[in-house]
Design a protein around this motif. Sequence first.
Motif, short mmCIF file in Angstrom:
data_model
loop_
_atom_site.label_atom_id
_atom_site.label_comp_id
_atom_site.label_asym_id
_atom_site.label_seq_id
_atom_site.Cartn_x
_atom_site.Cartn_y
_atom_site.Cartn_z
N TRP A 1 -3.80 10.25 -1.07
CA TRP A 1 -4.89 10.37 -0.08
C TRP A 1 -4.32 10.67 1.30
CZ3 TRP A 1 -5.86 7.74 4.43
CH2 TRP A 1 -7.10 7.98 5.01
N THR A 2 -3.24 9.98 1.65
CA THR A 2 -2.63 10.18 2.97
C THR A 2 -2.12 11.61 3.11
OG1 THR A 2 -1.97 7.85 3.08
CG2 THR A 2 -0.82 9.40 4.53
N ARG A 3 -1.46 12.12 2.09
CA ARG A 3 -0.92 13.48 2.14
C ARG A 3 -2.02 14.52 2.29
NH1 ARG A 3 2.84 14.94 -2.64
NH2 ARG A 3 3.18 16.74 -1.27
N VAL A 4 -3.07 14.39 1.49
CA VAL A 4 -4.18 15.36 1.53
C VAL A 4 -4.88 15.30 2.88
CG1 VAL A 4 -6.40 15.97 0.55
CG2 VAL A 4 -4.51 15.37 -0.96
N LEU B 1 0.82 -1.21 0.00
CA LEU B 1 0.00 0.00 0.00
C LEU B 1 0.85 1.26 0.00
CD1 LEU B 1 -2.89 -0.94 2.47
CD2 LEU B 1 -3.09 -0.50 0.02
N GLN B 2 2.00 1.23 0.71
CA GLN B 2 2.81 2.43 0.81
C GLN B 2 3.44 2.85 -0.51
OE1 GLN B 2 3.31 -0.37 2.53
NE2 GLN B 2 5.47 -0.92 2.71
N ILE C 1 -4.54 8.16 13.16
CA ILE C 1 -3.10 8.29 12.93
C ILE C 1 -2.40 6.96 13.12
CG2 ILE C 1 -0.98 9.43 13.68
CD1 ILE C 1 -2.66 11.78 14.54
N GLY C 2 -2.77 6.22 14.17
CA GLY C 2 -2.12 4.96 14.46
C GLY C 2 -2.28 3.96 13.34
N GLU D 1 7.48 12.23 0.23
CA GLU D 1 8.01 10.91 0.54
C GLU D 1 7.52 10.51 1.92
OE1 GLU D 1 12.22 11.38 0.09
OE2 GLU D 1 12.15 10.81 -2.02
N ILE D 2 6.41 9.78 1.95
CA ILE D 2 5.79 9.40 3.21
C ILE D 2 6.63 8.30 3.86
CG2 ILE D 2 3.74 8.42 4.30
CD1 ILE D 2 2.12 9.61 1.99
N PRO D 3 7.08 8.51 5.08
CA PRO D 3 7.98 7.53 5.70
C PRO D 3 7.21 6.42 6.40
CG PRO D 3 7.72 9.40 7.14
CD PRO D 3 6.92 9.71 5.91
#
Length: 197
Positions: free
Chosen positions: A12-15, A3-4, A80-81, A64-66
């Motif tokens: 979607w995660t960033r927005v 998924l990452q 968040i978790g 760059e989502i870590p």
Amino acid sequence: APLQSNPPVRLWTRVASRSALFLLGFLWISVNDEHKAKGRKSPAIIVSNHISFIEILFFLSQEEIPAFVMKKTCNSVPLIGSIATQFHGGVQVDNKSVGQRGTEIIRDKVRRMEKERRRNPGAYHQPLVIFPEGTTSNGSCFLRFRSGAFVSGTPVQPVYFNFRFKNFSPTYESILTPVYFLRLVTQVSRHHQNIKS
């Protein structure tokens, strides 16, 4: 594919993360990124001070989502978790696994990341964020660093978060979670976040 590494999931995660920061009062976030300014490659490991959950939202809002090294108890943090651990390959360390066992888990994760970077240098690779203090504080000083972020010998990128505020400190320490969120979203003045890396 994981998924990452899925572009729609990352978008979607960033927005969602930046929208959450905006709703919490973080209208403006200034970033002094000397690492990127010098044209260096993205680091494999990022070490950051940890003064609230706001840092996680910030990292999740980046291009760059870590992945994160997180205590298993963080799974209970609403939204968040689950995003940080399930969607983006977080490393979960049990509270009982601190010390040598926790260090081994982190070292194994870093070795796998480095191996994958060498194997596919042009592919998307997540950095790994580690909060070496191991818990949040009020930001007045650094807590003692744990060694897990450094035992692999891989160069790290330091990141420092600092909040400017007038009425209520966004740092998360010794306060009930419902009270924290209520105070955070009901401030007359909005927060300004400084980040240096």
